[in-house]
Enzyme design. Structure first.
Site, PDB file in Angstrom:
ATOM      1  N   GLU A  43     -53.945 -67.287  87.955  1.00  0.00           N
ATOM      2  CA  GLU A  43     -53.223 -67.108  89.224  1.00  0.00           C
ATOM      3  C   GLU A  43     -51.906 -66.374  89.000  1.00  0.00           C
ATOM      4  O   GLU A  43     -51.155 -66.688  88.068  1.00  0.00           O
ATOM      5  CB  GLU A  43     -52.948 -68.481  89.844  1.00  0.00           C
ATOM      6  CG  GLU A  43     -52.115 -68.439  91.118  1.00  0.00           C
ATOM      7  CD  GLU A  43     -51.818 -69.822  91.679  1.00  0.00           C
ATOM      8  OE1 GLU A  43     -51.418 -69.907  92.849  1.00  0.00           O
ATOM      9  OE2 GLU A  43     -52.000 -70.822  90.942  1.00  0.00           O
ATOM     10  N   LYS A 133     -54.084 -65.837  99.108  1.00  0.00           N
ATOM     11  CA  LYS A 133     -54.067 -67.289  99.201  1.00  0.00           C
ATOM     12  C   LYS A 133     -53.756 -67.732 100.622  1.00  0.00           C
ATOM     13  O   LYS A 133     -52.766 -67.310 101.225  1.00  0.00           O
ATOM     14  CB  LYS A 133     -53.025 -67.860  98.236  1.00  0.00           C
ATOM     15  CG  LYS A 133     -53.119 -69.361  98.008  1.00  0.00           C
ATOM     16  CD  LYS A 133     -52.131 -69.777  96.906  1.00  0.00           C
ATOM     17  CE  LYS A 133     -52.289 -71.242  96.533  1.00  0.00           C
ATOM     18  NZ  LYS A 133     -51.356 -71.630  95.441  1.00  0.00           N
ATOM     19  N   CYS A 167     -56.118 -71.733  93.083  1.00  0.00           N
ATOM     20  CA  CYS A 167     -55.437 -73.001  92.843  1.00  0.00           C
ATOM     21  C   CYS A 167     -55.861 -74.073  93.852  1.00  0.00           C
ATOM     22  O   CYS A 167     -57.028 -74.420  93.936  1.00  0.00           O
ATOM     23  CB  CYS A 167     -53.920 -72.791  92.855  1.00  0.00           C
ATOM     24  SG  CYS A 167     -52.976 -74.077  91.992  1.00  0.00           S
TER      25      CYS A 167
END
Length: 312
Positions: A43, A133, A167
């Site tokens: 990430e 994200k 994540c």
């Protein structure tokens, strides 16, 4: 079909976009030399996850926070500017698929807002997908904007059909289901999370989705931060492990195939078999015979969320 994959958890050249991309190209060469056809990075790896947000105080550290954000902004990736061209060339030259997390700058509209983004680069060098994200976690919201579902897609690769969640998106049931419902073979989770709870989540996803699950964070110590990092020695100790990494490959069904690679700044290699997906879903296919669409339904808007629409 067997395929060798490489999960990179080496640290980036922190807050240096060009040097980090050069390091990524070196890692791709190392992985390809070992026979890997899929190479995965963590990430926000380009030019590094903004780990300082978990340590700075909102009030008293505002000046330092602003300085660090400015450096991140200057080294963020502009896809429109072809910042990823060296990686795209490496993918094409080595005939590998690359998945890499990055700090992406929105140069099209604001020129300032950053996104936590993961991209998939195909073995021909083309950008196959860009996913931003959906919801930054806790203090991450002071760094990144919120993404949309335009990149919540599964794409074909020589290794299998591949999708990404970043994540803690792995904790979003509907985001997971959106990928399950696209005949996914491999779910990649570039992350900053690690440890037993993270591993339990990845194993659950492999069981639930009947797919391969690959997770990796950046194995990094305080000594990996540059000497000119503001207040480095106050915020981080040189010998401290800021992140343990814990790269892991989980089989469809939940058994561990490789890893976790703990506190080790190397590449984790593993062999994956696409046919294992079909075997895992024979009894449990949550987007198929176990879905009960007569009772449940999910609607997803993939329309890009833009701040302005020009009609000229």
């Amino acid at each position: 079909m067997q395929a060798k994959i490489a999960v990179v958890q080496k640290p980036p050249v922190f807050l240096d976009r060009e040097a980090t991309i050069a390091r990524a190209v070196e890692a791709v060469d190392e992985a390809a030399d070992a026979g890997a056809t899929l190479v995965i990075f963590p990430e926000a790896w380009i030019p590094g996850y903004p780990t300082w947000v978990w340590r700075l105080k909102p009030g008293t550290d505002m000046a330092l926070s602003s300085e660090l954000h400015t450096r991140l902004l200057s080294n963020a990736v502009d896809i429109e500017r072809d910042d990823l061209e060296p990686l795209q060339q490496a993918a094409s030259q080595r005939a590998v698929t690359i998945v890499v997390g990055l700090n992406e700058i929105d140069s099209r509209f604001s020129g300032t807002t950053l996104f936590n983004t993961v991209v998939v680069i195909g073995p021909d060098g083309t950008l196959q997908n860009r996913h931003r994200k959906l919801m930054p976690t806790n203090p991450e919201r002071m760094v990144w904007g919120t993404g949309d579902a335009s990149g919540l897609r599964v794409v074909d690769t020589p290794v299998g059909r591949l999708g990404c969640l970043i994540c803690w998106e792995s904790y979003m049931p509907l985001a997971r289901y959106a990928l399950y419902a696209q005949n996914i073979d491999i779910l990649v989770n570039p992350t900053w999370d690690n440890g037993e709870l993270c591993l339990a989540t990845l194993r659950h996803i492999a069981r639930e989705g009947g797919c391969w699950v690959i997770g990796t964070a950046t194995a990094m110590q305080g000594s990996d931060l540059p000497a000119d990092f503001p207040d480095r020695d106050r915020l981080f100790k040189a010998e401290e492990w800021i992140n343990d990494g814990d790269a892991v490959v989980v089989k469809p069904g939940g058994a561990i195939a490789a890893g976790p690679l703990n506190r080790d700044k190397r590449i984790l290699f593993a062999e994956i078999d696409r046919e294992a997906v079909g075997r895992a879903r024979r009894s449990l296919d949550v987007a198929g015979h176990y879905s009960r669409p007569d009772i449940f339904s999910l609607s997803i808007s993939r329309k890009p969320l833009t701040p302005v629409a020009f009609t000229d």
